[in-house]
Motif scaffolding. Sequence first.
Motif, PDB file in Angstrom:
ATOM      1  N   GLY A  32       0.914  -1.019  -0.008  1.00  0.00           N
ATOM      2  CA  GLY A  32       0.115   0.053   0.060  1.00  0.00           C
ATOM      3  C   GLY A  32       0.922   1.189   0.062  1.00  0.00           C
ATOM      4  N   ALA A  35       2.798   2.518  -5.794  1.00  0.00           N
ATOM      5  CA  ALA A  35       2.316   1.579  -6.849  1.00  0.00           C
ATOM      6  C   ALA A  35       0.751   1.072  -6.656  1.00  0.00           C
ATOM      7  CB  ALA A  35       3.367   0.752  -7.563  1.00  0.00           C
ATOM      8  N   ALA A 173       3.011  -5.100  -5.622  1.00  0.00           N
ATOM      9  CA  ALA A 173       3.712  -3.798  -5.440  1.00  0.00           C
ATOM     10  C   ALA A 173       4.397  -3.529  -3.990  1.00  0.00           C
ATOM     11  CB  ALA A 173       2.411  -2.789  -5.616  1.00  0.00           C
ATOM     12  N   ASP A 174       5.088  -4.294  -3.766  1.00  0.00           N
ATOM     13  CA  ASP A 174       5.702  -4.322  -2.394  1.00  0.00           C
ATOM     14  C   ASP A 174       7.121  -4.143  -2.483  1.00  0.00           C
ATOM     15  OD1 ASP A 174       6.206  -6.842  -4.086  1.00  0.00           O
ATOM     16  OD2 ASP A 174       6.153  -8.163  -2.382  1.00  0.00           O
ATOM     17  N   THR A 179       8.742  -9.560  -1.756  1.00  0.00           N
ATOM     18  CA  THR A 179       8.412 -11.087  -1.624  1.00  0.00           C
ATOM     19  C   THR A 179       7.875 -11.568  -2.717  1.00  0.00           C
ATOM     20  OG1 THR A 179       7.972 -10.597   0.722  1.00  0.00           O
ATOM     21  CG2 THR A 179       7.096 -12.606  -0.267  1.00  0.00           C
ATOM     22  N   GLY A 311       5.962  -1.129 -10.035  1.00  0.00           N
ATOM     23  CA  GLY A 311       6.653  -0.328  -9.178  1.00  0.00           C
ATOM     24  C   GLY A 311       8.099  -0.927  -8.712  1.00  0.00           C
TER      25      GLY A 311
HETATM   26  C1  LIG Z   1      15.982   8.486  -0.324  1.00  0.00           C
HETATM   27  C2  LIG Z   1      15.003   8.564  -1.523  1.00  0.00           C
HETATM   28  C3  LIG Z   1      14.587   9.449  -2.017  1.00  0.00           C
HETATM   29  C4  LIG Z   1      13.629   9.176  -3.190  1.00  0.00           C
HETATM   30  N1  LIG Z   1      13.264  10.404  -4.092  1.00  0.00           N
HETATM   31  C5  LIG Z   1      12.437  10.117  -4.996  1.00  0.00           C
HETATM   32  C6  LIG Z   1      11.980  11.356  -5.779  1.00  0.00           C
HETATM   33  O1  LIG Z   1      12.360  12.472  -5.541  1.00  0.00           O
HETATM   34  N2  LIG Z   1      11.108  10.874  -6.817  1.00  0.00           N
HETATM   35  C7  LIG Z   1      10.797   9.776  -7.083  1.00  0.00           C
HETATM   36  O2  LIG Z   1       9.943   9.551  -8.055  1.00  0.00           O
HETATM   37  N3  LIG Z   1      11.173   8.599  -6.435  1.00  0.00           N
HETATM   38  C8  LIG Z   1      11.941   8.951  -5.381  1.00  0.00           C
HETATM   39  N4  LIG Z   1      12.285   7.760  -4.630  1.00  0.00           N
HETATM   40  C9  LIG Z   1      11.719   6.279  -4.913  1.00  0.00           C
HETATM   41  C10 LIG Z   1      10.609   5.832  -4.917  1.00  0.00           C
HETATM   42  O3  LIG Z   1      10.211   6.355  -3.163  1.00  0.00           O
HETATM   43  C11 LIG Z   1       9.974   5.001  -4.957  1.00  0.00           C
HETATM   44  O4  LIG Z   1      10.340   4.606  -6.413  1.00  0.00           O
HETATM   45  C12 LIG Z   1       8.377   4.628  -4.850  1.00  0.00           C
HETATM   46  O5  LIG Z   1       8.210   4.655  -3.399  1.00  0.00           O
HETATM   47  C13 LIG Z   1       8.012   3.013  -5.344  1.00  0.00           C
HETATM   48  O6  LIG Z   1       6.792   3.021  -4.792  1.00  0.00           O
HETATM   49  P1  LIG Z   1       6.225   1.507  -4.690  1.00  0.00           P
HETATM   50  O7  LIG Z   1       4.971   1.659  -4.295  1.00  0.00           O
HETATM   51  O8  LIG Z   1       6.670   0.551  -5.733  1.00  0.00           O
HETATM   52  O9  LIG Z   1       7.014   1.068  -3.269  1.00  0.00           O
HETATM   53  P2  LIG Z   1       7.100   1.504  -1.942  1.00  0.00           P
HETATM   54  O10 LIG Z   1       6.512   2.758  -1.795  1.00  0.00           O
HETATM   55  O11 LIG Z   1       8.524   0.989  -1.156  1.00  0.00           O
HETATM   56  O12 LIG Z   1       5.756   0.600  -1.153  1.00  0.00           O
HETATM   57  C14 LIG Z   1       5.797  -0.715  -1.067  1.00  0.00           C
HETATM   58  C15 LIG Z   1       4.832  -1.124   0.059  1.00  0.00           C
HETATM   59  O13 LIG Z   1       4.815  -2.519   0.194  1.00  0.00           O
HETATM   60  C16 LIG Z   1       4.600  -2.929   1.532  1.00  0.00           C
HETATM   61  N5  LIG Z   1       5.328  -4.360   1.512  1.00  0.00           N
HETATM   62  C17 LIG Z   1       6.633  -4.789   1.431  1.00  0.00           C
HETATM   63  N6  LIG Z   1       6.561  -6.145   1.609  1.00  0.00           N
HETATM   64  C18 LIG Z   1       5.233  -6.570   1.798  1.00  0.00           C
HETATM   65  C19 LIG Z   1       4.621  -7.753   2.033  1.00  0.00           C
HETATM   66  N7  LIG Z   1       5.393  -8.895   1.783  1.00  0.00           N
HETATM   67  N8  LIG Z   1       3.258  -7.861   2.132  1.00  0.00           N
HETATM   68  C20 LIG Z   1       2.329  -6.790   2.284  1.00  0.00           C
HETATM   69  N9  LIG Z   1       3.159  -5.610   1.921  1.00  0.00           N
HETATM   70  C21 LIG Z   1       4.402  -5.511   1.877  1.00  0.00           C
HETATM   71  C22 LIG Z   1       5.639  -1.982   2.195  1.00  0.00           C
HETATM   72  O14 LIG Z   1       5.302  -1.852   3.433  1.00  0.00           O
HETATM   73  C23 LIG Z   1       5.265  -0.480   1.375  1.00  0.00           C
HETATM   74  O15 LIG Z   1       4.223   0.090   1.970  1.00  0.00           O
HETATM   75  C24 LIG Z   1      13.097   8.055  -3.627  1.00  0.00           C
HETATM   76  C25 LIG Z   1      13.759   6.722  -2.776  1.00  0.00           C
HETATM   77  C26 LIG Z   1      14.627   7.087  -1.780  1.00  0.00           C
HETATM   78  C27 LIG Z   1      15.053   5.847  -1.125  1.00  0.00           C
END
Ligand SMILES: Cc1cc2nc3c(=O)[nH]c(=O)nc-3n(C[C@H](O)[C@H](O)[C@H](O)COP(=O)(O)OP(=O)(O)OC[C@H]3O[C@@H](n4cnc5c(N)ncnc54)[C@H](O)[C@@H]3O)c2cc1C
Length: 416
Positions: A32, A35, A173-174, A179, A311
């Motif tokens: 959550g 993505a 989207a984890d 995982t 994501g």
């Molecule tokens: C320091 C830093 C700065 C950044 N700056 C930028 C920026 O300026 N611009 C930009 O576009 N991007 C930036 N990023 C990258 C951006 O944060 C990520 O690309 C984005 O958060 C990806 O979204 P996501 O939903 O794929 O993953 P995440 O945001 O990581 O969400 C994944 C979710 O899955 C959950 N999860 C994990 N494992 C499990 C499981 N087994 N079961 C259930 N839930 C689970 C987690 O708790 C989390 O809530 C930055 C990253 C970092 C580290």
Amino acid sequence: MSTIPEFEQFELTPEPMSEPKSGVRTALVIGGGIAGPVVATALHRVGIRATVCETRPAPHDGIGGSLALAPNGMAALGLIGVDDAVRALATPARRTIMSIDSRTQELPTLRDVEPLQIVGRGDLHRVLRERALAAGVRFEYGKKLLSVSDRPGGVTARFADGAEAGADILIGADGIHSTVRKLIDPEAPSADYTGLLGLQGYVEPGSDLDFEPDVMTFAFGRNAYYLYWKQADGRLTWGANLPSKKYLSLKEAQAIPAQDWLRRLRETYAPDTPGRLLAERTSADNLDVVGGIHIMPPVPRWYRGRMVLVGDAVHAPSNSTGQGASLAIESALQLARCLRDRPDAESAFAAYEHLRRERVERITKRGARTNSAKTPGPVARKLMHLTMPLFFRLMNFDKVMGWEQRYRIDWDAPVA
Ligand SMILES: Cc1cc2nc3c(=O)[nH]c(=O)nc-3n(C[C@H](O)[C@H](O)[C@H](O)COP(=O)(O)OP(=O)(O)OC[C@H]3O[C@@H](n4cnc5c(N)ncnc54)[C@H](O)[C@@H]3O)c2cc1C
């Protein structure tokens, strides 16, 4: 093992919505973050009911840190109707500046796209969750995915609390330590460590320390790279990238007392302006520790059977690109389009990978190049100092960044 009854109900009684050609009617979205809620909202638009299963015990709107959304990411958010809500909370960076020692250079921008929008991560999470809830998406917290098994026409997911849930497809989207990536392919690569540790701090402006609004500065400090800007609420915000051979996970980094981090920041940025003042004035209460910063190598398998990735789980281009969240949002929308138009789940996943792989891998390569430039040696540093103005005068910014930032998804066009 217990079963969550509501999950079964949702599986048995999908809402009558439009009919996706893939025949998929229900999806479990694992994660959550960014993505997850976006793909779930987009799935509802195409007639697929989604439940987001998040390992954290509750919504993480209080999460610290900020991120910049690129024009392409903002345009993709427009397709689910949340771009204006994000703009209202964001600080635009209308100008970007690079600084090395005392020399600064304004970076070129694309005139026909909106500026980067810098938004609090917690704010972005809240807006995306509220949008998803309004679309009818369900959120289940405290659901850490452990394993998935196939069943006729669908999947059954098992969670750490003993719960089980079923759906036609499962979307990972984890995030970067996914995982689902390993469930799809046990041989899948893990994220690489960039050699940089991330921290973010906030300070109040003062008579000797203030920044122009709407400007983001990327600074090559003597010992480490950092970036800074002024938020809409007036606070000065900065992000530090500390070179470190030793990798620290988020948990390990957060276990180190804030005072130790502040000491290290003050030593590292002591020779720099305004780095020294930023480090000196950041207090333990105004410091967010991120830990090791990652970059994802190419993932050979994006999907298997009824499981697929979206994501950071499949393409984290590292923070240096400013594109991680924007690419995650784009991929979420493209995946929903493919499930709307392709005749079954597997061909939808194949079409989705085809639409996305080249773009995300090209941007990741740019991220890797930028990461290695963040810690120049003394000679490279001197060269950068001398050649920076010429480099930007000769650089074809439009060619380098135009294709990234002008990318738009034609939502209504059928996926061939
Ligand atoms: C320091 C830093 C700065 C950044 N700056 C930028 C920026 O300026 N611009 C930009 O576009 N991007 C930036 N990023 C990258 C951006 O944060 C990520 O690309 C984005 O958060 C990806 O979204 P996501 O939903 O794929 O993953 P995440 O945001 O990581 O969400 C994944 C979710 O899955 C959950 N999860 C994990 N494992 C499990 C499981 N087994 N079961 C259930 N839930 C689970 C987690 O708790 C989390 O809530 C930055 C990253 C970092 C580290």
